[in-house]
Design an enzyme around this catalytic site. Structure first.
Site, PDB file in Angstrom:
ATOM      1  N   SER A 180       0.817  -1.209  -0.154  1.00  0.00           N
ATOM      2  CA  SER A 180       0.021   0.043   0.025  1.00  0.00           C
ATOM      3  C   SER A 180       0.819   1.302   0.068  1.00  0.00           C
ATOM      4  CB  SER A 180      -1.016  -0.126   1.395  1.00  0.00           C
ATOM      5  OG  SER A 180      -1.291   1.154   1.579  1.00  0.00           O
TER       6      SER A 180
ATOM      7  N   TYR B  50      -2.517  -0.833  10.371  1.00  0.00           N
ATOM      8  CA  TYR B  50      -2.226  -1.147   8.911  1.00  0.00           C
ATOM      9  C   TYR B  50      -0.927  -0.577   8.360  1.00  0.00           C
ATOM     10  CZ  TYR B  50      -4.278  -1.050   4.167  1.00  0.00           C
ATOM     11  OH  TYR B  50      -4.233  -1.186   2.821  1.00  0.00           O
TER      12      TYR B  50
HETATM   13  P1  NAD Z   1     -11.704  -5.937  -0.165  1.00  0.00           P
HETATM   14  O1  NAD Z   1     -12.313  -5.796   1.257  1.00  0.00           O
HETATM   15  O2  NAD Z   1     -12.473  -5.639  -1.111  1.00  0.00           O
HETATM   16  O3  NAD Z   1     -11.030  -7.370  -0.229  1.00  0.00           O
HETATM   17  C1  NAD Z   1     -10.580  -8.011   0.793  1.00  0.00           C
HETATM   18  C2  NAD Z   1     -10.480  -9.381   0.603  1.00  0.00           C
HETATM   19  O4  NAD Z   1      -9.852 -10.090   1.675  1.00  0.00           O
HETATM   20  C3  NAD Z   1     -11.826 -10.092   0.774  1.00  0.00           C
HETATM   21  O5  NAD Z   1     -11.870 -11.075  -0.578  1.00  0.00           O
HETATM   22  C4  NAD Z   1     -11.970 -10.636   2.099  1.00  0.00           C
HETATM   23  O6  NAD Z   1     -13.047 -11.861   1.901  1.00  0.00           O
HETATM   24  C5  NAD Z   1     -10.664 -11.249   2.068  1.00  0.00           C
HETATM   25  N1  NAD Z   1     -10.270 -11.354   3.496  1.00  0.00           N
HETATM   26  C6  NAD Z   1     -10.702 -10.541   4.727  1.00  0.00           C
HETATM   27  N2  NAD Z   1     -10.201 -11.160   5.712  1.00  0.00           N
HETATM   28  C7  NAD Z   1      -9.763 -12.522   5.484  1.00  0.00           C
HETATM   29  C8  NAD Z   1      -9.262 -13.620   6.150  1.00  0.00           C
HETATM   30  N3  NAD Z   1      -9.147 -13.797   7.317  1.00  0.00           N
HETATM   31  N4  NAD Z   1      -9.076 -14.586   5.345  1.00  0.00           N
HETATM   32  C9  NAD Z   1      -9.175 -14.757   4.048  1.00  0.00           C
HETATM   33  N5  NAD Z   1      -9.574 -13.772   3.268  1.00  0.00           N
HETATM   34  C10 NAD Z   1      -9.942 -12.699   4.051  1.00  0.00           C
HETATM   35  O7  NAD Z   1     -10.455  -5.053  -0.127  1.00  0.00           O
HETATM   36  P2  NAD Z   1      -9.251  -4.583  -1.231  1.00  0.00           P
HETATM   37  O8  NAD Z   1      -9.402  -2.975  -1.202  1.00  0.00           O
HETATM   38  O9  NAD Z   1      -9.609  -5.260  -2.572  1.00  0.00           O
HETATM   39  O10 NAD Z   1      -8.222  -4.844  -0.459  1.00  0.00           O
HETATM   40  C11 NAD Z   1      -7.014  -5.916  -1.132  1.00  0.00           C
HETATM   41  C12 NAD Z   1      -5.543  -5.696  -0.569  1.00  0.00           C
HETATM   42  O11 NAD Z   1      -5.164  -4.297  -1.165  1.00  0.00           O
HETATM   43  C13 NAD Z   1      -5.654  -5.293   0.871  1.00  0.00           C
HETATM   44  O12 NAD Z   1      -4.377  -5.893   1.495  1.00  0.00           O
HETATM   45  C14 NAD Z   1      -5.487  -3.765   1.117  1.00  0.00           C
HETATM   46  O13 NAD Z   1      -4.703  -3.647   2.432  1.00  0.00           O
HETATM   47  C15 NAD Z   1      -4.868  -3.515  -0.234  1.00  0.00           C
HETATM   48  N6  NAD Z   1      -4.899  -2.209  -0.625  1.00  0.00           N
HETATM   49  C16 NAD Z   1      -6.280  -1.625  -0.735  1.00  0.00           C
HETATM   50  C17 NAD Z   1      -6.330  -0.246  -1.092  1.00  0.00           C
HETATM   51  C18 NAD Z   1      -7.558   0.481  -1.509  1.00  0.00           C
HETATM   52  O14 NAD Z   1      -7.674   1.498  -1.460  1.00  0.00           O
HETATM   53  N7  NAD Z   1      -8.749  -0.296  -1.580  1.00  0.00           N
HETATM   54  C19 NAD Z   1      -4.962   0.506  -1.247  1.00  0.00           C
HETATM   55  C20 NAD Z   1      -4.098  -0.047  -1.124  1.00  0.00           C
HETATM   56  C21 NAD Z   1      -3.736  -1.392  -0.676  1.00  0.00           C
END
Ligand code: NAD
Length: 262
Positions: A144, A157
């Site tokens: 991130s 985080y």
């Molecule tokens: P999201 O909430 O859409 O997806 C998260 C996924 O993780 C889902 O499939 C959920 O079921 C799964 N998950 C959560 N807890 C779990 C567990 N205990 N076991 C198995 N699966 C689990 O979120 P996203 O935005 O797609 O995030 C995905 C990654 O991207 C994360 O690591 C997040 O930190 C990172 N990220 C997101 C952003 C953003 O702005 N959305 C920015 C930077 C980094």
């Protein structure tokens, strides 16, 4: 164009958001995929079968909980048993919690460190032996912008994401001579359920309206004033899986609309 025919990709947290976009991008390039994450069984089955129908590949589902090391090892074993190998591992599952540190619930700290950081260690530990044996592998960790800079109220985080950047570099050095690369991708704000869900807590922590949080907190950080899309993040991951990226390893690749350039 990256061709992943004959390869298998395991993507954690791929029932939603960025993870689902990774899984679909890899499948689009011909890989079989193991998807993982939580959600209603009918919704997960819909996504799984759509990947098979849309891309003519095989897709399996692992219900592994990323807080449970044994289940993470089982997920890698499922990929190896079902498709013969795990060539690409994407550690992507993640959660967020927003709170001043003195009120930060201890169990939320523990869950974020487990899901956003330790799960990648367990997954890599399980997948590397097979990759070394076959002499090829791609490990991609979703970090991130918060692996490079901090924001207030996100202590767990930011700590987990800085940790995953360090894990990425360490693993890259350990596997460098085995034709295995390990990189992390650091998105800025991507409009996914994870971002949507943190808006109410941020409204509370900063005493703001939803519109103010989007404009003055989220997009304020991004000079382009636009959200990154999941598909753009997935396209970068797909590039990292190709031959042209064979010498990119240990890198932390920003895709953040200029956020961390400031
Ligand atoms: P999201 O909430 O859409 O997806 C998260 C996924 O993780 C889902 O499939 C959920 O079921 C799964 N998950 C959560 N807890 C779990 C567990 N205990 N076991 C198995 N699966 C689990 O979120 P996203 O935005 O797609 O995030 C995905 C990654 O991207 C994360 O690591 C997040 O930190 C990172 N990220 C997101 C952003 C953003 O702005 N959305 C920015 C930077 C980094």
């Amino acid at each position: 164009m990256t061709n992943l025919k004959g390869k298998t990709a395991v993507v954690t947290g791929s029932t939603s958001g960025i993870g689902l976009a990774y899984a679909r991008a890899f499948a689009g390039a011909g890989a079989n995929v193991v998807i993982n994450g939580f959600g209603a069984p009918a919704d997960i089955e819909k996504e799984r079968s759509a990947i098979e129908a849309d891309y003519k590949v095989k897709a399996a589902y692992s219900p592994a909980d990323m807080t449970k090391p044994g289940e993470i090892a089982d997920m890698v074993a499922l990929g190896e048993k079902t498709f013969g190998s795990v060539d690409i591992l994407v550690n992507n599952a993640g959660i967020q919690f927003v709170s001043p540190i003195e009120e930060f619930p201890i169990e939320k700290w523990d869950a974020i460190i487990a899901i956003n950081l330790s799960s990648a260690f367990h997954g890599i530990r399980a997948a590397v032996p097979g990759m070394k044996k076959r002499g090829w592998g791609r490990i991609i960790n979703t970090a991130s912008a918060h692996s490079l800079v901090a924001s207030p109220f996100k202590s767990a985080y930011v700590s987990a994401k800085h940790g995953i950047a360090g894990l990425t570099k360490t693993v890259a050095l350990e596997v460098a001579t085995f034709k295995i690369t390990c990189n992390c991708i650091s998105p800025g704000y991507v409009w996914t359920p994870l971002v949507e869900r943190q808006i109410p807590d941020t409204m509370k922590a900063r005493n703001m309206t939803k519109e103010q949080v989007i404009k003055d907190v989220l997009l304020d950080a991004q000079p382009t004033k636009e959200f990154v899309t999941s598909e753009q993040v997935a396209a970068l991951a797909l590039f990292l899986c190709g031959d042209d990226a064979a010498q990119i390893t240990g890198a932390n690749l920003s895709i953040d609309g200029g956020w961390t350039a400031e």
